[in-house]
Design an enzyme around this catalytic site. Structure first.
Site, PDB file in Angstrom:
ATOM      1  N   GLY A 130       0.813  -1.207   0.000  1.00 54.63           N
ATOM      2  CA  GLY A 130       0.000   0.000   0.000  1.00 54.63           C
ATOM      3  C   GLY A 130       0.849   1.261   0.000  1.00 54.63           C
ATOM      4  CB  THR A 131       3.940   2.082   1.826  1.00 58.37           C
ATOM      5  OG1 THR A 131       3.353   1.809   3.106  1.00 58.37           O
ATOM      6  CG2 THR A 131       4.896   3.251   1.938  1.00 58.37           C
ATOM      7  CG  ASN A 151      -4.751   3.675   9.288  1.00 55.08           C
ATOM      8  OD1 ASN A 151      -5.054   4.753   8.769  1.00 55.08           O
ATOM      9  ND2 ASN A 151      -3.661   3.514  10.011  1.00 55.08           N
ATOM     10  CD  GLN A 156      -7.076  -0.536   7.152  1.00 55.82           C
ATOM     11  OE1 GLN A 156      -7.863  -1.479   7.245  1.00 55.82           O
ATOM     12  NE2 GLN A 156      -5.828  -0.613   7.604  1.00 55.82           N
ATOM     13  N   GLY A 206      -2.567  -5.935  -0.351  1.00 55.90           N
ATOM     14  CA  GLY A 206      -3.023  -7.316  -0.241  1.00 55.90           C
ATOM     15  C   GLY A 206      -3.212  -7.812   1.183  1.00 55.90           C
ATOM     16  CG  HIS A 207      -0.616  -6.564   4.603  1.00 56.17           C
ATOM     17  ND1 HIS A 207      -0.711  -6.201   5.918  1.00 56.17           N
ATOM     18  CD2 HIS A 207      -0.187  -5.467   3.947  1.00 56.17           C
ATOM     19  CE1 HIS A 207      -0.335  -4.944   6.058  1.00 56.17           C
ATOM     20  NE2 HIS A 207      -0.010  -4.469   4.877  1.00 56.17           N
ATOM     21  CB  THR A 247      11.246  -9.813 -11.744  1.00 57.91           C
ATOM     22  OG1 THR A 247      12.387  -9.572 -12.567  1.00 57.91           O
ATOM     23  CG2 THR A 247      10.643 -11.165 -12.096  1.00 57.91           C
ATOM     24  CB  CYS A 249       2.401   1.924  10.354  1.00 60.03           C
ATOM     25  SG  CYS A 249       1.893   0.698   9.178  1.00 60.03           S
TER      26      CYS A 249
HETATM   27  C1  PLP Z   1      21.719  -6.833 -13.011  1.00 60.05           C
HETATM   28  C2  PLP Z   1      20.278  -6.723 -12.608  1.00 60.05           C
HETATM   29  N1  PLP Z   1      19.860  -5.664 -11.907  1.00 60.05           N
HETATM   30  C3  PLP Z   1      18.590  -5.525 -11.509  1.00 60.05           C
HETATM   31  C4  PLP Z   1      17.644  -6.468 -11.814  1.00 60.05           C
HETATM   32  C5  PLP Z   1      16.250  -6.226 -11.359  1.00 60.05           C
HETATM   33  O1  PLP Z   1      15.847  -7.111 -10.370  1.00 60.05           O
HETATM   34  P1  PLP Z   1      14.281  -7.322 -10.088  1.00 60.05           P
HETATM   35  O2  PLP Z   1      13.740  -8.017 -11.265  1.00 60.05           O
HETATM   36  O3  PLP Z   1      14.224  -8.113  -8.837  1.00 60.05           O
HETATM   37  O4  PLP Z   1      13.688  -5.973  -9.943  1.00 60.05           O
HETATM   38  C6  PLP Z   1      18.017  -7.606 -12.564  1.00 60.05           C
HETATM   39  C7  PLP Z   1      17.074  -8.659 -12.955  1.00 60.05           C
HETATM   40  O5  PLP Z   1      16.016  -8.514 -13.498  1.00 60.05           O
HETATM   41  C8  PLP Z   1      19.368  -7.734 -12.968  1.00 60.05           C
HETATM   42  O6  PLP Z   1      19.772  -8.790 -13.669  1.00 60.05           O
HETATM   43  C1  PLP Z   2      -4.824   3.408   5.253  1.00 61.90           C
HETATM   44  C2  PLP Z   2      -3.549   2.710   4.989  1.00 61.90           C
HETATM   45  N1  PLP Z   2      -2.766   3.138   3.980  1.00 61.90           N
HETATM   46  C3  PLP Z   2      -1.597   2.545   3.679  1.00 61.90           C
HETATM   47  C4  PLP Z   2      -1.143   1.466   4.398  1.00 61.90           C
HETATM   48  C5  PLP Z   2       0.162   0.886   4.024  1.00 61.90           C
HETATM   49  O1  PLP Z   2       0.049  -0.400   3.459  1.00 61.90           O
HETATM   50  P1  PLP Z   2       1.327  -1.342   3.432  1.00 61.90           P
HETATM   51  O2  PLP Z   2       1.605  -1.716   4.830  1.00 61.90           O
HETATM   52  O3  PLP Z   2       0.915  -2.487   2.592  1.00 61.90           O
HETATM   53  O4  PLP Z   2       2.429  -0.566   2.853  1.00 61.90           O
HETATM   54  C6  PLP Z   2      -1.919   1.002   5.494  1.00 61.90           C
HETATM   55  C7  PLP Z   2      -1.486  -0.139   6.341  1.00 61.90           C
HETATM   56  O5  PLP Z   2      -0.445  -0.275   6.867  1.00 61.90           O
HETATM   57  C8  PLP Z   2      -3.135   1.633   5.781  1.00 61.90           C
HETATM   58  O6  PLP Z   2      -3.892   1.227   6.787  1.00 61.90           O
END
Ligand code: PLP
Ligand code: PLP
Ligand code: FES
Ligand code: FES
Lengths: 390, 152, 390
Positions: C72-73, C151, C179, C200-201, C237, C325
């Site tokens: 969310g952040t 929240n 929320q 998601g969480h 990725t 948080c």
């Molecule tokens: C050299 C290098 N840097 C950065 C990344 C980015 O990593 P990610 O896919 O976890 O964001 C990759 C792979 O995709 C990579 O091979």
């Molecule tokens: C209103 C609200 N915004 C943003 C967030 C941030 O989500 P996350 O923890 O997935 O970054 C939260 C929960 O922590 C939330 O309650």
């Protein structure tokens, strides 16, 4: 069903069974938020600490120097933004022409937004032009960001040596070590490297988790701004299960580093030698003297990479052409272009990247099955005919 | 990743009519290796201007190979007049569609065909209208605009 | 072992068993990189598409309008940066005084870095001062960012109504709906909302995955710069397994939304009424007329939240004080302060947040066990004694 021979470990890796096992409890009963006040959350925050220690160990860092992130790309972005935001008066960045798009595209963005960026060239073997780099280092340089190992060719830059020089000038040094971690022994504390990026899914943890090493004392400004997590360095509820997985994967990688540099390296060499012996007009791209143990990038002249990949896919062999992250584009890879690989060869380049899960039987299967594919595609190519005739 | 239809895959894995007709009546070549795509099309006609044999060579991706193969299959038995009407959309449709990023691979087929027919008629392609934008294919801005309107 | 009564679902939720089951294949055999060229990757990219459709559906959006993120952040940060980078000439931001730290801290950062930020106040019940908001909306406003539901208190802002007004002025509107998603029926396509964050969480997917809705046609600049993923909107990725999980969780939440608003709401009301009946000097914080169905925030005067949480933890009840948080800090929550809740009450506030997994037995257990805890702590409090005496 045909067994898959997976030779695309620089794109992503299989999650190790031990890693999956380690993370599963945190997808089940131990779902508490590590910031919470109750007992259930305590076990979770203990697990995070352990993962931090494991991840630090493979780098030779201290646990407090590890900031968990969501991927290698975030680590790269966070490092570069932190460096420039912490040094607001400096307006110059140095990087190379062969960085991953996470660094390259951000630097290009910054070059249109108030920063001057020097993209250091490489030679035909992908080796960095160090003189060019040092000549451009100045009072105004906020950060030097150079990858430890190239994802497409496996070529390694002498980052430890460069970091020393850069440090001497008082400039922040960041390295994208996404491909190097787990394959190259590191003792980061003893180097001049200020920040280092890694990504879990390149070392048998799941996709979507990474880490940024930030040397104690390095000025830092968070990239993801939010809650107090990660000692105020990265907001957002921690991706607990995946962080635990990354810790476990780092531990395993530490244990397997020797095998990676002996057995896996020997398999890679066997594959390379076998292919080059059987296929004419095929060449290895990049400096074979200073290269990751698991990677070989081979150009098959006069044919095109995607066709090779799809034909290989038909017989269960997974590899890639250019980098997986950029294979959505039709351009030949910017890495091979920066190296000056001729178009005839660049278009037909295939990267094979191995892991500890590969076997000799698999490699021999590829050595047997690939040459006829190349031959068949060449029979269709107008350019091949003229070579044959000529 | 590109999503290919079964027909594209089938033509890619088992391309029809690969090769060069040595004493061809029409020869068309487009593209260059620097572009990453190139196609050579050769055909032979009978006394009724009906295409009796056609072969191709392609440097390119799976959809370029499949498009070329499909084109040769479409051409066999057609008169020059009928052949002339084939567009890249026809090629793509014949294959059950191409990913939009890969439509240009079928354009190459149409271009090669145009050239081969012009060659057969003994005249070089008439000077094109407009400015050449893509050197590799000799694509002009007018053609790009036309292609865009046709695809609306 | 004592069973846990988990009433902290606004902090984080348990992963639903169906969600875990849906994601597991992508932590095992289907580990391919969705950008790759081989068959193994195709199944993965198909799964991503399905998750995108599922996630879009719960919002009433189209799949192409969904950008997956790491939390969310990140969604909040991405939305605000995208809005201001896409409108570089505008230097004003409007938000509220009760936002989550992901929005609040970023806006504070921006207020020190060239932006003027208006923090719209709320009244004693946490309701937004709409006149203040509209009075400050100007030609120079780049973005208005307001949370859908708070929240800490569960209080909902009338974001659909506000979005219409904001849209009329041609200003980008973002809502942090972390929320609200899964609890409030949404048909985002019919609103003036340009961007929406979810995590998601908070809805029974794992931690470390989120999404940002970006309305078709809204100008966008990526926050995480890198590869071509997410239609060039977010590099890195893809966190495949967690994205699949989020899709499944969104689908489940859609199915359970009615239950959330009937059975869960009734349990929340039962809990609230039961506690207030048994404990004197206890008050609900926030507007009970316009509130999430699962949340109640109760202030127990004259005692301190942490003590209450720890005593509850001893008997297996999980809740929180302030937001999870920010619970690392000793300050009373900025939300309650903005509402003008007196310190004597703010310090002793406890948030109970339910989910579909809670039962009536659990609620009755809390109603039985909590009042003696409050009583015991009050016996220790110097303030309580003077009230009693007074
Ligand atoms: C050299 C290098 N840097 C950065 C990344 C980015 O990593 P990610 O896919 O976890 O964001 C990759 C792979 O995709 C990579 O091979
Ligand atoms: C209103 C609200 N915004 C943003 C967030 C941030 O989500 P996350 O923890 O997935 O970054 C939260 C929960 O922590 C939330 O309650
Ligand atoms: S021939 Fe180049 S992309 Fe198809
Ligand atoms: S008395 Fe310990 S934090 Fe306030």
């Amino acid at each position: 069903m045909m067994k898959t021979v997976y030779l695309d470990n620089n794109a992503t890796t299989a999650v190790a069974p031990e890693v999956l096992e380690a993370m599963l409890p945190y997808l089940k009963d131990h779902y508490g938020n590590p910031s919470s006040m109750y007992g259930m959350a305590r076990r979770v925050s203990t697990a995070l600490n352990q993962a931090r220690t494991q991840t630090a160990r493979i780098l030779g860092a201290s646990p407090e120097e590890i900031v968990f992130t969501s991927c290698g790309t975030e680590s790269d972005n966070a490092a570069i933004w932190a460096a420039i935001r912490s040094n607001p008066l400096k307006r110059h960045i140095i990087t190379s022409r062969v960085e991953h798009s996470a660094v390259k595209n951000l630097c290009e963005y910054l070059s249109h937004n108030g920063y001057q960026v020097t993209f250091v060239p490489v030679d035909g073997k992908g080796r960095l032009d160090l003189d060019y780099l040092y000549d451009h280092l100045s009072e105004d340089t906020a950060v030097v960001s150079l990858m430890w190992a190239n994802n497409e060719t496996g070529v390694m830059f002498p980052v430890e040596e460069i970091a020393r020089e850069v440090k001497n000038k008082g400039v922040v040094f960041h390295t994208d070590a996404v491909q190097a971690v787990g394959k190259v022994p590191m003792d980061i504390g003893r180097t001049g490297i200020d920040m280092l990026s890694l990504s879990g899914h390149k070392l048998h943890a799941p996709k979507g988790v990474g880490a940024l090493y930030v040397r104690k004392g390095t000025k830092f400004t968070p990239f993801l701004v939010g809650g107090h997590q990660e000692q105020n360095r990265r907001g957002g509820t921690e991706n607990v299960a995946s962080i635990v997985a990354l810790g476990k994967a780092a531990e395993l990688a530490g244990n397997l580093m020797a095998e990676e540099n002996t057995r896996v390296k020997a398999l890679r060499d066997r594959l390379e030698t076998g292919i080059l012996a059987a296929v004419p007009h095929a060449d290895v791209n990049g400096d074979t003297d200073r290269r990751l143990p698991n990677t070989t990038n081979i150009s098959f002249e006069f044919i095109e990479g995607e066709s090779i990949l799809l034909m290989m896919d038909e017989i269960g062999i997974c590899a890639s052409s250019g980098s997986a992250c950029t294979s959505g584009s039709l351009e030949p890879s910017h890495v091979l272009r920066a190296m000056g690989v001729p178009y005839t060869a660049a278009h037909g380049s295939v990267r094979f990247s191995l892991s500890v899960y590969n076997t000799r039987q698999e490699i021999d299967y590829v050595i047997e099955k690939l040459p006829p594919i190349i031959e068949r595609l060449r029979q269709m190519s107008p350019f091949w005919k003229s070579v044959q005739a000529g | 990743m590109w999503e290919y239809s079964d027909k594209v895959k089938e033509h890619f894995l088992n391309p029809r009519n690969v090769g060069v007709i040595e004493d061809a009546d029409g020869v068309g070549e487009v593209g260059s290796i620097s572009c990453g795509d190139a196609l050579k099309l050769t055909f032979k006609v009978d006394e009724n201007e009906r295409i009796v044999d056609v072969k191709f060579q392609t440097f390119g991706c799976a959809s370029a190979i499949a498009s070329s193969s499909a084109l040769t299959e479409m051409l066999k038995g057609k008169t020059i007049e009928e052949a002339e009407k084939i567009t890249n959309d026809d090629i793509a449709n014949y294959l059950g569609g191409l990913p939009k990023e890969k439509m240009h691979c079928s354009v190459m087929g149409q271009e090669a065909l145009e050239k081969a027919i012009a060659c057969y008629r003994g005249k070089p392609l008439s000077e094109k209208e407009g400015e050449i934008v893509c050197e590799c294919f000799g694509v002009t801005d007018v053609e790009i605009r036309r292609a865009l309107t046709e695809h609306r």
